[in-house]
Design an enzyme around this catalytic site. Structure first.
Site, PDB file in Angstrom:
ATOM      1  CG  ASN A 142      23.077  56.255 -19.480  1.00 35.95           C
ATOM      2  OD1 ASN A 142      22.491  56.505 -20.524  1.00 35.95           O
ATOM      3  ND2 ASN A 142      23.000  57.048 -18.426  1.00 35.95           N
ATOM      4  CD1 TRP A 193      16.156  57.219 -15.312  1.00 38.55           C
ATOM      5  CD2 TRP A 193      15.274  58.812 -16.634  1.00 38.55           C
ATOM      6  NE1 TRP A 193      16.533  58.452 -14.823  1.00 38.55           N
ATOM      7  CE2 TRP A 193      16.007  59.445 -15.614  1.00 38.55           C
ATOM      8  CE3 TRP A 193      14.626  59.597 -17.590  1.00 38.55           C
ATOM      9  CZ2 TRP A 193      16.123  60.829 -15.518  1.00 38.55           C
ATOM     10  CZ3 TRP A 193      14.737  60.971 -17.491  1.00 38.55           C
ATOM     11  CH2 TRP A 193      15.477  61.581 -16.469  1.00 38.55           C
ATOM     12  CD  GLU A 196      19.266  54.425 -15.193  1.00 38.28           C
ATOM     13  OE1 GLU A 196      19.242  54.594 -16.422  1.00 38.28           O
ATOM     14  OE2 GLU A 196      19.419  55.357 -14.392  1.00 38.28           O
ATOM     15  CD1 TRP A 204      19.680  72.348 -34.552  1.00 37.23           C
ATOM     16  CD2 TRP A 204      21.339  71.998 -33.099  1.00 37.23           C
ATOM     17  NE1 TRP A 204      19.109  72.084 -33.324  1.00 37.23           N
ATOM     18  CE2 TRP A 204      20.105  71.864 -32.412  1.00 37.23           C
ATOM     19  CE3 TRP A 204      22.522  71.818 -32.378  1.00 37.23           C
ATOM     20  CZ2 TRP A 204      20.023  71.563 -31.055  1.00 37.23           C
ATOM     21  CZ3 TRP A 204      22.432  71.516 -31.018  1.00 37.23           C
ATOM     22  CH2 TRP A 204      21.205  71.395 -30.373  1.00 37.23           C
ATOM     23  CD1 TRP A 223      20.311  60.098 -28.906  1.00 38.23           C
ATOM     24  CD2 TRP A 223      21.590  61.911 -29.182  1.00 38.23           C
ATOM     25  NE1 TRP A 223      21.555  59.675 -29.299  1.00 38.23           N
ATOM     26  CE2 TRP A 223      22.361  60.762 -29.485  1.00 38.23           C
ATOM     27  CE3 TRP A 223      22.200  63.167 -29.291  1.00 38.23           C
ATOM     28  CZ2 TRP A 223      23.711  60.844 -29.864  1.00 38.23           C
ATOM     29  CZ3 TRP A 223      23.530  63.246 -29.678  1.00 38.23           C
ATOM     30  CH2 TRP A 223      24.270  62.101 -29.962  1.00 38.23           C
ATOM     31  CD1 TRP A 282      18.238  68.123 -30.694  1.00 40.83           C
ATOM     32  CD2 TRP A 282      17.404  66.069 -30.931  1.00 40.83           C
ATOM     33  NE1 TRP A 282      16.882  68.244 -30.908  1.00 40.83           N
ATOM     34  CE2 TRP A 282      16.339  67.006 -31.051  1.00 40.83           C
ATOM     35  CE3 TRP A 282      17.111  64.708 -31.046  1.00 40.83           C
ATOM     36  CZ2 TRP A 282      15.020  66.613 -31.282  1.00 40.83           C
ATOM     37  CZ3 TRP A 282      15.796  64.332 -31.277  1.00 40.83           C
ATOM     38  CH2 TRP A 282      14.773  65.275 -31.386  1.00 40.83           C
TER      39      TRP A 282
END
Length: 475
Positions: free
Chosen positions: A350, A287, A284, A315, A391, A368
């Site tokens: 998360n 990331w 993590e 969208w 996202w 998004w």
DNA sequence: TCCCACTTAGC
DNA sequence: CTAAGTGGG
């Protein structure tokens, strides 16, 4: 005569293991500790009352810490370039020290200040474990896929944790009588916010305490525990996950402290699962570095899809549906629980973030970027790089090669990660009496609760709709 | 860091 | 009928 250097605190609100602060102290000059409340922090698209309130709490703690040094935090409101210029003149400071940040805004701001300050602005890498540029492919280009990035990342040594500056390091209050603003941290209300979230303690001491508690406890089960949505106890906001993101966000904890604590715990981890857990947790942190690195090299991701073809996705623009998602009134219990937790705590685990992001982008087929902004407006750990990366990952428009058909089923996600419904019952009181069997699909009950809405979309149909919308634009 | 349709094995 | 495994979006 006493001479000064300025340490400009930004997202490094701690005294221990602070690279720029130590460098400032090492000059031998007295360090003037400054925080500048830039309008950019509390105005604009990503401004957040909850995050601002959390940060102001952290500033008050930092001010208290500095009192031990016979000093205070100097808090200024306004444009950083002008304020620093004035402070340099008033205090006769010979340099400004700060830890670099890697957002497009931070790059621009620091670049401008550097050229107009009159004294040096020394920037240090501190916010990431390995800063953008430190992990590159063999050909010198940036990685754009996480797994090879991580592999290279793991092979590069990280620095040790450093101590706090010596007690005499900071400016004594009475030595700069002409400067005002010591310890005057404004309230969120003074800045135009009335936050309603239930905030955790915000201090370096609290961050360190939480790290120790996590490493000596829940870390051993993190690989599975991180996916458990509910907190251990109903009245407990402490989740199974580490809950360190808010502290890392504002630097009450350094990523080195987090990483080195995990490494130190590794030899004593006495099961495969415990070792995997520590590795997952370090992952993590990787990331976190990865998305800072992506934002640094590809700043356009804040506006467009990392894979440009996905900006052609049609969208749907349905403000009323977006509103129901934000309020936690979609009719899917686990989605609603998560969205209500966000408004109550300014935080979600998360797993919950992935579930609600999948629901917005795949079930409602809403852009998004709408979700990204809503998260930034509420999350106390909201970080432009990590949030954008998350996202785009969920929307399937991002860096990883995972295909667009990553569509979560909100019922099976609930059944897998909240099997006893504790999370749903904690945050959606309308469903408190629903039996376990129906807790993730109350519409299937003979008599569903009248005060809870039916599902706003049929998941199966929405899934098909999204698959064709994405298929239409796929290169 | 997924879901679903389909198959097969087993009862 | 369920569980476990697989291929493919």
């Amino acid at each position: 005569m006493q001479t000064f250097v300025i340490h400009w605190f930004r997202r490094d609100l701690r005294l221990t293991d602070n690279t720029a602060l130590l460098a400032a102290a090492a000059t031998g000059h007295s360090v003037l500790p400054v925080f500048i409340l830039d309008e950019a922090i509390y105005k604009g698209r990503f401004a957040s009352g909850s995050r601002l309130a959390f940060m102001l709490k952290a500033l008050r703690s930092l001010d208290e810490q500095l009192k031990v040094y016979g000093s205070r935090l100097l808090v200024k409101l306004g444009e950083p370039g002008g304020i620093l210029h004035q402070l340099v003149a008033e205090a006769g400071a010979s340099a400004v020290y700060a830890n670099a940040d890697y957002t497009p805004y931070a790059h621009r701001r620091d670049h401008t200040i550097k050229s107009g300050l009159g004294v040096p602005l020394h920037l240090f890498d501190d916010v990431a474990l390995l800063p953008p540029g430190a992990v590159l492919k063999g050909d010198g280009k940036p990685f754009v896929v996480f797994t090879p990035f991580k592999k290279a990342w793991l092979n590069i040594p990280k620095g040790p944790v450093q101590s706090a500056p010596a007690l005499g390091a900071f400016v004594k209050l009475d030595s700069l009588p002409m400067v005002d603003g010591w310890g005057t941290v404004p309230s969120p209300q003074e800045l135009g916010f009335a936050p309603t979230v239930d905030l955790p303690e915000a201090s370096e001491v609290e961050a360190t305490r939480r790290l120790d508690e996590f490493i000596n406890g829940r870390a051993a089960a993190y690989a599975t525990g991180r996916n458990v949505l509910a907190a251990e106890r109903q009245d407990d906001t402490r989740p199974e996950s580490s809950f360190l993101s808010p502290y890392l966000r504002f630097g009450m904890l350094s990523p080195r402290q987090a990483y080195q604590a995990a490494r130190a715990a590794y030899p004593a981890a006495n099961s495969t699962h415990a070792r995997e857990s520590l590795e997952t947790w370090v992952s993590e942190l990787v990331w976190r570095d990865f998305y800072m690195h992506i934002l640094h090299f590809f700043p356009q991701v804040l506006k467009s899809s990392f894979r440009p073809e996905y900006d052609r996705v049609e969208w749907r623009q349905f403000p009323a549906e977006f509103q129901r998602w934000k309020e936690g009134m979609t009719g899917y219990p686990v989605v609603d629980a998560a969205m209500r937790q966000l408004r109550a705590m300014g935080w979600m685990p998360n797993r919950a973030r992935m579930i609600v992001a999948s629901f917005l982008t795949k079930d409602l087929l809403i852009d998004w970027r709408e979700g990204e902004r809503h998260f930034m407006q509420w999350l106390i750990d909201g970080d432009p790089a990590a949030n954008n990366g998350g996202w785009q990952w969920s929307a399937g428009t991002g860096t990883d090669a995972q295909p667009y058909f990553r569509i979560f089923n909100p019922v099976s996600q609930g059944e897998n990660f909240d099997p006893d419904g504790r999370y749903v019952r904690r945050w959606v009181p309308e469903l408190a009496q629903v039996p376990d069997k129906f807790i993730h699909q109350p519409w299937a009950m003979p008599a569903p609760p009248a005060n809870y809405p039916p599902p706003m979309v049929n998941h199966g149909e929405a899934r098909t709709r999204t698959l064709s919308a994405f298929k239409a634009v796929k290169g």
